[in-house]
Design a protein around this motif. Structure first.
Motif: not given
Length: 125
Positions: A80-96
């Motif tokens: 979950i921490q890794v997923q959060h950082m991926v979303k932050v670094l790539l500016s991804i909104q929503g579910e993944m």
């Protein structure tokens, strides 16, 4: 199983031909509680690596701890921490999907390690 491995090989080959990457990064094998699952994962990984090698791509392998360290700063981070950082670094909104974030995490970690190596070469260290 052979048909599935062929599908992996063909799918990776198609992606390589479509996007023309210069390198390939993949997670290293890890010990798994279930030997049958570990064996199947290893075979799938081998099919993916062979597809990259056949297309003459350098293949870089990273341990899960290396990926977590590069993205979160802690090799023991959870998914979950890794997923959060991926979303932050790539500016991804929503579910993944977690598998998608794992794949993107490996790509981001590879980029990080490649940039670090390039800087070290540039400054002669």
């Amino acid at each position: 199983m052979p048909l599935r491995l062929q599908q992996i090989f063909d799918g990776i080959t198609e992606i390589i031909n479509l996007y023309q990457p210069e390198q390939m990064a993949i997670e290293q094998i890890f010990m798994h509680k279930n030997a049958d699952s570990a064996l199947k994962l290893g075979m799938a990984r081998g099919a993916a690596i062979c597809a990259g090698m056949q297309q003459q791509l350098p293949v870089c392998e990273y341990a899960a701890r290396q990926v977590k360290q590069a993205l979160v700063g802690k090799g023991s981070a959870d998914k979950i921490q890794v997923q959060h950082m991926v979303k932050v670094l790539l500016s991804i909104q929503g579910e993944m999907q977690i598998d998608a974030s794992d794949a993107l995490a490996i790509a981001l970690a590879h980029s990080h390690y490649e940039q670090t190596a390039r800087r070290l070469r540039q400054f002669g260290s």
